[in-house]
Design an enzyme around this catalytic site. Structure first.
Site, PDB file in Angstrom:
ATOM      1  N   ARG A 331       8.257 -10.260  10.751  1.00  0.00           N
ATOM      2  CA  ARG A 331       7.308 -10.853  11.690  1.00  0.00           C
ATOM      3  C   ARG A 331       7.906 -11.986  12.520  1.00  0.00           C
ATOM      4  O   ARG A 331       7.625 -12.114  13.705  1.00  0.00           O
ATOM      5  CB  ARG A 331       6.079 -11.350  10.925  1.00  0.00           C
ATOM      6  CG  ARG A 331       5.259 -10.221  10.355  1.00  0.00           C
ATOM      7  CD  ARG A 331       4.144 -10.717   9.475  1.00  0.00           C
ATOM      8  NE  ARG A 331       3.325  -9.593   9.040  1.00  0.00           N
ATOM      9  CZ  ARG A 331       2.289  -9.709   8.218  1.00  0.00           C
ATOM     10  NH1 ARG A 331       1.959 -10.899   7.738  1.00  0.00           N
ATOM     11  NH2 ARG A 331       1.588  -8.649   7.869  1.00  0.00           N
ATOM     12  N   LEU A 463      -1.210  -9.938  -0.238  1.00  0.00           N
ATOM     13  CA  LEU A 463      -2.105  -9.351  -1.227  1.00  0.00           C
ATOM     14  C   LEU A 463      -1.374  -9.175  -2.549  1.00  0.00           C
ATOM     15  O   LEU A 463      -1.940  -9.388  -3.627  1.00  0.00           O
ATOM     16  CB  LEU A 463      -2.623  -7.999  -0.729  1.00  0.00           C
ATOM     17  CG  LEU A 463      -3.308  -7.992   0.645  1.00  0.00           C
ATOM     18  CD1 LEU A 463      -3.883  -6.616   0.954  1.00  0.00           C
ATOM     19  CD2 LEU A 463      -4.411  -9.036   0.704  1.00  0.00           C
TER      20      LEU A 463
END
Length: 659
Positions: A331, A463
């Site tokens: 990212r 997560l």
């Protein structure tokens, strides 16, 4: 001598966690029933921790400021969750997940913690499948995987574009089961406003009932903060509007060190800002980069529509610059590349601060696959595209629908426009291997701690960390502390420490209400956000950070003189809630800029313009900055830096290349 002890177990990396679990002190079942644990936050980390600890027999109180644990911001996660199961037989392993995570974080994470995360990742999937989480499956019934940035294998499990929602519903079910059994007492619409310290240990919290405005005292033998990240310090971010730093910041003021506050993740795949009216940004899942191609026009200031620009006049810049990973670079790399293209004048849309995410090639590819599966012959291109759109809709339909509702454009027909935005924070409360902060009895889980992600988080790992911490780490590690505490009886909440803590909270609420200024809370939050984005956002430099610190100090002074809060304390008062959170954001913002100013290197999401390679990539300084920066609170605007040296025995830092 350093005040930091990471408590990483001795021995080989591969056996640290196994040996730890085999030798950790235990609390017997009868004693667990008399021990009370407070869990603040009900997202993936909070719900999984609360349900797991209650299942073990502890008495748990769980707090959230939403009206239901189901509304925790974990629900917004879209793309997936990583696990090293190697279902694709494409070369994945625990070691490779560990390696990708350390490298993806630009060698600024602890090896011991990251290896443990990779090791327990496979258990998370089994746990969630057993809970009924509807992961996507292949035609034969096997769980499906897709790719995410920073990896060359498919290890991401997903449930369309709503993985966070489905995982949270699984954890919520486990939590509500314990609520039904009476082992968890749930406090929704409650906000933690301070930690109660007794004899140097965290022994409870002061919480405000957000409906009545009443302050409450709650005792716990230990306190777990599972309160998420602080991306909303930038005002505009992909975080829920309520996401804040208050719980972590109050803990920081009580002695918990804050680790790497400057490490902010900018997500490359967000719907661009459309105007000053916006209060938040919308994330488009990174999973879209799995099939979508990112490009800009080769010509500067090209005003043509996307579909009018021929293939040879398009710059697929990620594929050009990073051929080995292409559109699936991490990212931080993708975000900086998009900014660089837009800064060069090649941006698209009315603002020219966007790039295209194009699914045309994927739709055609999927259409041809469907044609072959259906054994069709002499099929028209229109039919191929029709079948391709159906296949894409099955994988990404809810994301495409969301984009269409927000922008009014059909992403099946024209490329999406995306631009980087603040998303996740790798910084947070410093914790040791046990997930305990520098305050005994106070733990931080999930995004609230300074994480296993170093200076940049790989997609689908948030997560993974939240559930690993809650389901598989804290149930073991908390025993180390509580086994020494079994003789401690519940401390009455009329103890002087509770009285004093509540008094301090009340005084701050009174002060805020009595300012009676002329400016709204959002006025100050927006000003802070602009300072942070301009000076401590995607790129930082010494001049800008120095200016930001001065500007934030002036803003803090202005806030405490000029904020206006309507209504009263003893009622539901959203502006009062926001005011307390913005006051904490202002203090945090100054520390973030200090940390960024002190770290004179570029690494991961922290990009110092003075420290870049010739081709504009991040340039680390391992000789001087291979450490975790842990800041100790010394008063408002005053902090002391402690350094935890990072040692790499297995993955030796090297140039981070995705070419």
């Amino acid at each position: 001598m350093t005040k930091l002890n990471s408590k990483i177990p001795a021995g080989d990396l591969e056996t640290k966690w196994t040996k730890y679990k085999s030798s950790v002190p235990l609390v017997n079942p009868a004693n667990k029933r008399s021990i009370e644990i407070i869990v603040v936050g009900s997202g993936l980390a909070g719900a999984s921790a609360a349900s797991s600890l209650a299942e073990l027999g502890y008495q748990v109180k769980c707090f959230c400021f939403q009206d239901s644990p189901r509304r925790a911001h974990s629900i917004a996660a879209q793309g997936g969750i990583n696990a090293a199961k190697n279902y694709q037989n494409d070369g994945d392993s625990v070691y490779r997940l560990f390696y990708d995570t350390v490298k993806g974080g630009d060698y600024r994470a602890r090896e011991g913690n990251v290896y443990r995360l990779a090791e327990v990742s496979a258990n998370i999937i089994d746990q969630c499948v057993a809970q009924g989480v509807p992961f996507a499956r292949e035609y034969g019934g096997y769980l499906s995987n897709r790719s995410f940035g920073g990896t060359q294998v498919q290890r991401t499990f997903y449930a369309a574009g709503q993985t966070g929602q489905q995982l949270l519903l699984g954890a919520y079910s486990a939590l509500e089961r314990q609520v039904g059994l009476g082992t968890v007492k749930m406090y929704s619409r409650h906000e933690m406003l301070d930690i109660v310290m007794i004899d140097g240990k965290a022994r409870g919290i002061i919480a405000r009932d957000l409906i009545s405005g009443k302050l409450e005292r709650h005792f716990g033998h230990a306190v777990l903060l599972c309160t998420g990240g602080y991306g909303n310090v930038f005002f505009l971010s992909t975080n829920a509007m309520g996401s804040n730093v208050t719980a972590a910041w109050k803990a920081h003021k009580q002695g918990a060190f804050f680790g790497n506050p400057c490490y902010t993740q900018i997500h490359p795949t967000c719907i661009p800002v459309s105007g000053d009216h916006q209060s938040k940004l919308t994330l488009m899942s990174e999973s879209l980069r799995n099939d979508g191609r990112i490009w800009v026009p080769k010509a500067k200031n090209d005003a043509r529509k996307a579909n009018e620009i021929p293939e040879e006049e398009r710059d697929y810049y990620l594929e050009r610059r990073y051929p080995a990973f292409g559109n699936l670079v991490p990212r931080d790399v993708a975000s900086r590349a998009a900014k660089e293209r837009c800064d060069e004048g090649c941006g698209v849309g009315t603002s020219k601060m966007a790039v295209y995410l194009d699914f045309a090639a994927a739709i055609e590819r999927y259409g041809k696959i469907q044609v072959n599966k259906m054994n069709l012959h002499n099929v028209s291109k229109e039919r191929i595209l029709e079948l391709g759109k159906e296949a894409v809709k099955e994988k990404y339909g809810n994301l495409f629908d969301m984009y269409a509702k927000i922008t009014g454009e059909n992403p099946y027909e024209t490329p999406m426009r995306i631009y980087p935005a603040v998303h996740y924070t790798m910084g947070g409360l410093w914790v040791d291997y046990d997930l305990m902060t520098s305050v005994p009895g106070l733990y931080a889980l999930g995004e609230a701690n300074f994480s296993d992600h170093g200076a940049n988080r790989l997609g689908a790992s948030a997560l993974m960390q939240g559930l690993a911490d809650g389901y598989f780490v804290i149930p073991y590690t908390i025993g180390t502390y509580l086994s020494q505490d079994i003789r401690t009886k519940a401390i009455p909440t009329d103890h002087e420490a509770f009285v004093e803590a509540e008094k301090k909270v009340q005084e701050q609420l009174d002060t805020l209400m009595n300012i009676k200024g002329t400016k709204s809370v959002d006025h100050f939050h927006k000003k802070l956000g602009k300072i942070m984005w301009d000076k401590c956002g995607m790129a930082r430099n010494e001049k800008g950070l120095t200016e930001a610190i001065s500007a934030i100090r002036a803003l803090r002074e202005e806030f405490w003189k000029g904020v206006r809060i309507p209504g009263t304390q003893n009622e539901m008062n959203l502006e009062l809630e926001k005011a307390g959170r913005v006051a904490d954001f202002i203090e945090l913002g100054e520390l973030m800029c200090k940390d960024a100013l002190n770290r004179k290197e570029s690494c991961g999401g922290h990009f110092r313009e003075e420290s870049a390679t010739e081709d504009g990539e991040a340039k680390r300084d391992d000789d001087n900055f291979s450490y975790v920066a842990a800041w100790e609170f010394k008063g408002v605007g005053e902090s002391e830096l402690h350094k935890e040296e990072l040692k790499f025995d297995v993955v030796h830092p090297s140039q981070r290349s995705y070419k």
